[in-house]
Scaffold this active site. Structure first.
Site, PDB file in Angstrom:
ATOM      1  N   ASN A  31       0.805  -1.235   0.000  1.00 12.48           N
ATOM      2  CA  ASN A  31       0.000   0.000   0.000  1.00 12.48           C
ATOM      3  C   ASN A  31       0.836   1.283   0.000  1.00 12.48           C
ATOM      4  O   ASN A  31       0.342   2.342  -0.366  1.00 12.48           O
ATOM      5  CB  ASN A  31      -1.041  -0.013   1.128  1.00 12.48           C
ATOM      6  N   CYS A  61      -3.220   0.445   7.020  1.00 13.76           N
ATOM      7  CA  CYS A  61      -3.248  -0.229   8.320  1.00 13.76           C
ATOM      8  C   CYS A  61      -3.866   0.669   9.377  1.00 13.76           C
ATOM      9  O   CYS A  61      -4.436   0.191  10.347  1.00 13.76           O
ATOM     10  CB  CYS A  61      -1.847  -0.673   8.717  1.00 13.76           C
ATOM     11  N   GLY A 105       3.538  -5.109   6.958  1.00 16.28           N
ATOM     12  CA  GLY A 105       2.667  -5.962   6.153  1.00 16.28           C
ATOM     13  C   GLY A 105       1.664  -6.678   7.026  1.00 16.28           C
ATOM     14  O   GLY A 105       1.289  -6.181   8.080  1.00 16.28           O
ATOM     15  N   GLU A 114       5.402  -3.912  11.680  1.00 11.17           N
ATOM     16  CA  GLU A 114       4.102  -3.246  11.733  1.00 11.17           C
ATOM     17  C   GLU A 114       3.154  -4.105  10.910  1.00 11.17           C
ATOM     18  O   GLU A 114       3.334  -4.263   9.709  1.00 11.17           O
ATOM     19  CB  GLU A 114       4.239  -1.821  11.179  1.00 11.17           C
ATOM     20  N   THR A 150       2.315 -12.266   8.007  1.00 11.15           N
ATOM     21  CA  THR A 150       3.587 -12.899   7.628  1.00 11.15           C
ATOM     22  C   THR A 150       4.669 -12.448   8.612  1.00 11.15           C
ATOM     23  O   THR A 150       5.612 -13.179   8.898  1.00 11.15           O
ATOM     24  CB  THR A 150       4.038 -12.415   6.223  1.00 11.15           C
TER      25      THR A 150
HETATM   26  O1  G3H Z   1      -0.679   1.055   5.994  1.00  6.64           O
HETATM   27  C1  G3H Z   1       0.054   1.401   6.908  1.00  6.64           C
HETATM   28  C2  G3H Z   1       0.631   2.731   6.949  1.00  6.64           C
HETATM   29  O2  G3H Z   1       1.674   2.789   7.887  1.00  6.64           O
HETATM   30  C3  G3H Z   1      -0.407   3.803   7.214  1.00  6.64           C
HETATM   31  O3  G3H Z   1       0.122   5.032   6.933  1.00  6.64           O
HETATM   32  O4  G3H Z   1      -1.497   6.458   8.165  1.00  6.64           O
HETATM   33  O5  G3H Z   1       0.032   7.427   6.458  1.00  6.64           O
HETATM   34  O6  G3H Z   1      -1.872   5.962   5.787  1.00  6.64           O
HETATM   35  P1  G3H Z   1      -0.851   6.284   6.830  1.00  6.64           P
END
Ligand code: G3H
Length: 496
Positions: A169, A298, A245, A264, A248
């Site tokens: 992402n 996330c 991720g 994370e 995993t």
């Molecule tokens: O998807 C996990 C990322 O660490 C979220 O980052 O809060 O900038 O979207 P963000």
């Protein structure tokens, strides 16, 4: 255009090369890995399927390059990082294009990701110069039984080879959030990008190449997780793993051995809404927090826990905003774009069907075409529904009506995840009590969860991860403390 202009040398025919020993290379495996465009569901790019032998060579080069890099003055390391950041930002367009095609990130968000990444690299260079330029000086007579006969000097030294594994992402931003701290701290870096997002990551790595980092210091190996995944994470040359991720990461942690880990692994971020909350503010944050990048973050709001007395009003406000979300291709910067893969769309659909069967209220009709799922708010969700606990990583948001704040806190804390959460209320005292009670790495008061700004500490509890990120914490995590103790023949006291 991707693979053109300054990026032409990273492409061989229709397959992108991997990066090792300061060069762009074709894999000896003769195989490639297809990258499917989530929108068209057709192969859009191909990358090299690197072999274990090639991973071994990359690790050897990384070890050798690190020894020299650790002797490179800190200001020079920072200078190169600033240069890479500038090149990255200058070439944001082709990199953003890859993000649109590989992971269906809305075009405007794709550009933002690249700019944010350049800023992160520069910030990291500056922060590194500040915090790595300082150590500690301790004297022995503060500990019982000691005279002032020992002076202890501590400094932060590199770990060695850092393995970085970012998720699909944010294949650029969550790659540089590992690369920049590793490099400023004097480590070498091996990057294994996600398959979807690999081409964007290769372009980003080329910006570091053009900045002039030494050969072998940075490498990027692409390929199938089934062939090189465990081989990389269990490689004896690796001294640190930074992974973002899914679960995993839990199996990586079990196999990795005695090295520092930064993990994370997702979240089920709760949004607790109290009776006195500004419901317009809440609704705006639920839309931003729950549906940006189609919920594939996330830190997305993944469950709304609203006091029954204001639930009808809040649901109406959110519904009114959901209908305004644009749904369609990432090229048009639509709010809701196709989710990353067919299996992801099928998983989301499974959660929706489970909620339907168990009696959730559908605020919109469920609609899906290929990987494109229309935004969906599910009201009256109960704890026996899977969507109350599992993260859809899609544009589907459950609302659970609660009778007390304690009920909301209980639901939040009963989750296996503990990344972030948020609470909406005008009463700061209540907000602080709730924040303290929530077992999550961060609690946002009156705003949706988010990792940024990127220098803030970012950490998950429980199955959401280990270690803390954010620029400063990542730099510290990628170093170890070295002490030198000067032993004096007789006590020595300042001024006397
Ligand atoms: O998807 C996990 C990322 O660490 C979220 O980052 O809060 O900038 O979207 P963000």
């Amino acid at each position: 255009m991707a693979g053109n202009g300054i990026f032409a040398e990273i492409l061989d025919g229709d397959v992108f090369k991997y990066y090792a020993d300061g060069e762009w290379k074709k894999s000896n495996s003769g195989k490639s890995v297809p990258i499917v465009n989530p929108t068209t569901r057709r192969t859009h790019y191909k990358v090299q399927a690197c072999s274990q032998e090639e991973v071994n060579k990359v690790m050897e080069a990384a070890k050798a390059a690190q020894k020299l890099w650790a002797k490179t003055p800190l200001w020079k390391r920072a200078e190169l990082l600033h240069k890479a950041a500038a090149i990255l930002k200058e070439h944001k367009a082709p990199i953003a294009e890859c993000l649109v095609k590989e992971i269906a990130k809305p075009a405007k968000d794709a550009v933002t990701e690249v700019i944010r990444s350049g800023d992160l690299v520069s910030y990291c260079a500056e922060e590194g110069v500040r915090i790595l330029g300082e150590g500690k000086f301790l004297v022995s007579d503060s500990f019982p039984g000691n005279e002032r006969t020992k002076y202890c000097l501590t400094s932060k030294i590199p770990l060695g080879v850092v393995l970085a594994i970012p998720p699909f992402n944010y294949p650029v931003n969550l790659a540089v959030s590992k690369i920049a701290p590793a490099l400023i701290a004097g480590n070498s870096l091996v990057l294994k990008p996600p398959t979807q997002g690999a081409v964007a990551a290769l372009h980003m790595v080329h910006c570091f190449h053009l900045a002039g980092f030494p050969k072998g210091l940075i490498s990027c190996v692409t390929g199938k997780g089934s062939e090189i995944g465990d081989f990389l994470t269990m490689h004896p040359a690796v001294n640190c793993i930074s992974f973002t991720g899914g679960d995993t990461g839990i199996s990586i942690s079990k196999k990795a051995g005695m090295i520092p880990l930064q993990m994370e692994l997702g979240g089920k971020d709760a949004c607790i809404v109290l009776e006195d909350a500004d419901l317009d503010l809440v609704a705006a944050n639920i839309i931003k927090g729950g549906f940006s990048y189609s919920g594939q973050r996330c830190t997305a709001v993944k469950v709304v826990l609203v006091m029954e007395s204001v639930a009808d009003s809040l649901v109406e406000k959110v519904k009114a905003k959901v209908v305004k979300l644009t749904v369609g291709p990432p090229e048009e910067s639509c709010d809701i774009t196709p989710v990353v893969s067919e299996s992801s769309a099928n998983f989301i659909e499974g959660l929706v069907m489970d909620a339907k069967q168990k009696g959730a209220t559908f605020c919109q009709e469920y609609r899906r075409e290929g990987n494109l799922i229309w935004p969906l708010l599910l009201d009256n969700v109960r704890p026996d529904m899977r969507i109350a606990w599992e993260e859809p990583f899609g544009p589907v948001l459950p609302v659970i009506r609660i009778g007390s704040v304690e009920e909301g806190i209980h639901h939040c804390n009963a989750s296996n995840f503990g990344l972030q959460g948020c609470v909406f209320t005008k009463d700061i005292n209540k907000a602080m009590l709730i924040s303290d009670a929530m077992e999550t790495g961060t609690v946002q008061i009156n705003s949706a969860p988010a990792r940024g700004p990127d220098h803030f500490p970012f950490q998950g509890f429980k199955d959401s991860g280990i270690g803390s990120q954010g620029v400063t914490n990542s730099i510290n995590m990628m170093t170890k403390v070295k002490s030198t103790v000067i032993n004096l023949p007789s006590p020595s006291y300042t001024m006397g």
